[in-house]
Design a protein around this motif. Structure first.
Motif, PDB file in Angstrom:
ATOM      1  N   GLU A 167       0.831  -1.205   0.000  1.00  0.00           N
ATOM      2  CA  GLU A 167       0.000   0.000   0.000  1.00  0.00           C
ATOM      3  C   GLU A 167       0.869   1.260   0.000  1.00  0.00           C
ATOM      4  O   GLU A 167       0.585   2.224  -0.707  1.00  0.00           O
ATOM      5  N   ARG A 168       1.949   1.232   0.792  1.00  0.00           N
ATOM      6  CA  ARG A 168       2.847   2.398   0.813  1.00  0.00           C
ATOM      7  C   ARG A 168       3.495   2.580  -0.557  1.00  0.00           C
ATOM      8  O   ARG A 168       3.631   3.702  -1.050  1.00  0.00           O
ATOM      9  N   ALA A 169       3.899   1.466  -1.168  1.00  0.00           N
ATOM     10  CA  ALA A 169       4.529   1.547  -2.485  1.00  0.00           C
ATOM     11  C   ALA A 169       3.548   2.069  -3.532  1.00  0.00           C
ATOM     12  O   ALA A 169       3.947   2.742  -4.488  1.00  0.00           O
ATOM     13  N   GLY A 170       2.261   1.781  -3.336  1.00  0.00           N
ATOM     14  CA  GLY A 170       1.248   2.266  -4.274  1.00  0.00           C
ATOM     15  C   GLY A 170       1.023   3.755  -4.185  1.00  0.00           C
ATOM     16  O   GLY A 170       0.427   4.354  -5.089  1.00  0.00           O
ATOM     17  N   GLY A 171       1.493   4.376  -3.098  1.00  0.00           N
ATOM     18  CA  GLY A 171       1.425   5.822  -2.949  1.00  0.00           C
ATOM     19  C   GLY A 171       0.023   6.404  -3.013  1.00  0.00           C
ATOM     20  O   GLY A 171      -0.161   7.560  -3.388  1.00  0.00           O
ATOM     21  N   GLY A 172      -0.978   5.608  -2.626  1.00  0.00           N
ATOM     22  CA  GLY A 172      -2.352   6.111  -2.654  1.00  0.00           C
ATOM     23  C   GLY A 172      -2.987   6.063  -4.022  1.00  0.00           C
ATOM     24  O   GLY A 172      -4.163   6.386  -4.172  1.00  0.00           O
ATOM     25  N   ARG A 173      -2.231   5.646  -5.041  1.00  0.00           N
ATOM     26  CA  ARG A 173      -2.774   5.588  -6.399  1.00  0.00           C
ATOM     27  C   ARG A 173      -3.223   4.175  -6.778  1.00  0.00           C
ATOM     28  O   ARG A 173      -4.154   4.001  -7.538  1.00  0.00           O
ATOM     29  N   ILE A 174      -2.525   3.177  -6.256  1.00  0.00           N
ATOM     30  CA  ILE A 174      -2.848   1.787  -6.537  1.00  0.00           C
ATOM     31  C   ILE A 174      -3.030   1.063  -5.209  1.00  0.00           C
ATOM     32  O   ILE A 174      -2.208   1.217  -4.299  1.00  0.00           O
ATOM     33  N   HIS A 175      -4.104   0.310  -5.102  1.00  0.00           N
ATOM     34  CA  HIS A 175      -4.384  -0.431  -3.879  1.00  0.00           C
ATOM     35  C   HIS A 175      -4.443  -1.928  -4.185  1.00  0.00           C
ATOM     36  O   HIS A 175      -4.688  -2.334  -5.319  1.00  0.00           O
ATOM     37  N   PHE A 176      -4.219  -2.737  -3.165  1.00  0.00           N
ATOM     38  CA  PHE A 176      -4.085  -4.169  -3.355  1.00  0.00           C
ATOM     39  C   PHE A 176      -5.010  -4.940  -2.429  1.00  0.00           C
ATOM     40  O   PHE A 176      -5.376  -4.466  -1.358  1.00  0.00           O
ATOM     41  N   ASP A 177      -5.340  -6.157  -2.856  1.00  0.00           N
ATOM     42  CA  ASP A 177      -6.188  -7.009  -2.024  1.00  0.00           C
ATOM     43  C   ASP A 177      -5.337  -7.717  -0.975  1.00  0.00           C
ATOM     44  O   ASP A 177      -4.114  -7.723  -1.035  1.00  0.00           O
ATOM     45  N   LEU A 178      -6.012  -8.345  -0.014  1.00  0.00           N
ATOM     46  CA  LEU A 178      -5.321  -8.985   1.104  1.00  0.00           C
ATOM     47  C   LEU A 178      -5.252 -10.506   0.966  1.00  0.00           C
ATOM     48  O   LEU A 178      -4.752 -11.166   1.873  1.00  0.00           O
ATOM     49  N   ILE A 179      -5.762 -11.062  -0.119  1.00  0.00           N
ATOM     50  CA  ILE A 179      -5.773 -12.510  -0.267  1.00  0.00           C
ATOM     51  C   ILE A 179      -4.735 -12.981  -1.280  1.00  0.00           C
ATOM     52  O   ILE A 179      -3.899 -13.823  -0.984  1.00  0.00           O
ATOM     53  N   TYR A 180      -4.764 -12.407  -2.472  1.00  0.00           N
ATOM     54  CA  TYR A 180      -3.847 -12.844  -3.524  1.00  0.00           C
ATOM     55  C   TYR A 180      -2.529 -12.055  -3.545  1.00  0.00           C
ATOM     56  O   TYR A 180      -1.469 -12.622  -3.812  1.00  0.00           O
ATOM     57  N   GLY A 181      -2.615 -10.756  -3.296  1.00  0.00           N
ATOM     58  CA  GLY A 181      -1.447  -9.899  -3.445  1.00  0.00           C
ATOM     59  C   GLY A 181      -0.292 -10.208  -2.507  1.00  0.00           C
ATOM     60  O   GLY A 181       0.831 -10.500  -2.962  1.00  0.00           O
ATOM     61  N   PRO A 182      -0.491 -10.153  -1.175  1.00  0.00           N
ATOM     62  CA  PRO A 182       0.631 -10.352  -0.255  1.00  0.00           C
ATOM     63  C   PRO A 182       1.345 -11.697  -0.391  1.00  0.00           C
ATOM     64  O   PRO A 182       2.583 -11.728  -0.427  1.00  0.00           O
ATOM     65  N   PRO A 183       0.631 -12.835  -0.508  1.00  0.00           N
ATOM     66  CA  PRO A 183       1.367 -14.105  -0.678  1.00  0.00           C
ATOM     67  C   PRO A 183       2.204 -14.133  -1.955  1.00  0.00           C
ATOM     68  O   PRO A 183       3.312 -14.681  -1.960  1.00  0.00           O
ATOM     69  N   ALA A 184       1.671 -13.531  -3.016  1.00  0.00           N
ATOM     70  CA  ALA A 184       2.421 -13.496  -4.273  1.00  0.00           C
ATOM     71  C   ALA A 184       3.706 -12.699  -4.109  1.00  0.00           C
ATOM     72  O   ALA A 184       4.787 -13.120  -4.569  1.00  0.00           O
ATOM     73  N   TRP A 185       3.633 -11.550  -3.430  1.00  0.00           N
ATOM     74  CA  TRP A 185       4.826 -10.723  -3.223  1.00  0.00           C
ATOM     75  C   TRP A 185       5.807 -11.376  -2.268  1.00  0.00           C
ATOM     76  O   TRP A 185       7.030 -11.272  -2.439  1.00  0.00           O
ATOM     77  N   GLU A 186       5.299 -12.050  -1.237  1.00  0.00           N
ATOM     78  CA  GLU A 186       6.199 -12.753  -0.308  1.00  0.00           C
ATOM     79  C   GLU A 186       7.038 -13.786  -1.062  1.00  0.00           C
ATOM     80  O   GLU A 186       8.252 -13.881  -0.868  1.00  0.00           O
ATOM     81  N   GLU A 187       6.373 -14.560  -1.908  1.00  0.00           N
ATOM     82  CA  GLU A 187       7.084 -15.605  -2.643  1.00  0.00           C
ATOM     83  C   GLU A 187       8.003 -15.010  -3.709  1.00  0.00           C
ATOM     84  O   GLU A 187       9.072 -15.575  -4.002  1.00  0.00           O
ATOM     85  N   LEU A 188       7.613 -13.867  -4.285  1.00  0.00           N
ATOM     86  CA  LEU A 188       8.477 -13.207  -5.268  1.00  0.00           C
ATOM     87  C   LEU A 188       9.798 -12.801  -4.627  1.00  0.00           C
ATOM     88  O   LEU A 188      10.876 -13.080  -5.167  1.00  0.00           O
TER      89      LEU A 188
END
Length: 244
Positions: A167-188
């Protein structure tokens, strides 16, 4: 349609109108006014729309390359996304594998489960065998084997921390979900740190939507004591914002 009704209608009892099984709110419609999609979206009918998405990504990559805005213009960019049934990843790879590496991160089960789901869907439309190395143009997405023990829509402090960072990286312009987004980024990040994914390529995260679920997910985090009620109400405003 719930899976059990979809199976009954289209496999067990194909001569009975599906309208008899579903909500009275729409059973007054005629057959040609209703489109039946199995719950979870693992459906060959998704192919047409995802082909359009692949064409859009292809055009954007070409444009960025022409403008000199790709950091590694001579390398295929990586498109990675969180995958449940793998429908988006499967059809993206079918139409985009010659342009980009498609990497699916399982978020609803193991990597074996994800491959199995994609194989079943693949039988209805046909693509190819899974890639065994990044250099292969197989038309089948690569699947990351998760390092983090996680279950679908689980409540973990690490997941919340990753979401806040996104969310911080999105700078208020792009927002992310809590189900698919975080696990994908953790594994990335783990794949990059461990060298399973090379850093000498442009990486594109495919936003898979789902902001509508943030409010209920944040309430679950609050119930577990991982965030305050005030913070949850604050953070959940992202569900009302446009996503990119």
């Amino acid at each position: 349609l719930p899976s059990e009704i979809y199976e009954k209608v289209f496999k067990e009892d194909p001569f009975t109108s599906p309208l008899v099984y579903i909500s009275k709110d729409i059973n007054h419609l005629s057959e040609d006014q209703v489109l039946y999609i199995p719950q979870g979206g693992a459906w060959s009918g998704a192919e047409e729309g995802i082909r359009e998405l692949a064409n859009e990504l292809d055009a954007q990559f070409r444009n960025l390359r022409d403008l000199g805005k790709l950091s590694f213009p001579y390398m295929r960019p990586v498109v990675f996304l969180g995958s449940g049934t793998g429908t988006t990843a499967l059809y993206l790879a079918k139409y985009l594998a010659h342009v980009a590496r498609i990497i699916a991160v399982p978020v609803a089960g193991s990597s074996e489960y994800l491959v199995r789901q994609m194989r079943m869907l693949d039988e209805t439309s046909g693509t190819a065998e899974p890639a065994t190395s990044p250099s292969e143009f197989s038309g089948f997405p690569e699947v990351i084997r998760p390092r983090i023990r996680s279950t679908f829509a689980d409540i973990r402090v690490e997941k919340l921390a990753m979401w806040r960072e996104m969310e911080r990286a999105g700078g208020g312009r792009i927002h992310f979900d809590l189900i698919y987004g975080p696990p994908a980024w953790e594994e990335l990040w783990l794949a990059l740190d461990e060298g399973r994914l090379q850093r000498d390529c442009d990486i594109v995260f495919l936003h898979t939507g789902g902001l509508e679920g943030n409010q209920s997910m944040l309430k679950r985090f609050t119930f577990k004591g991982l965030t305050t009620l005030d913070e949850s109400q604050d953070l959940s405003t992202s569900r009302d914002c446009n996503q990119a």
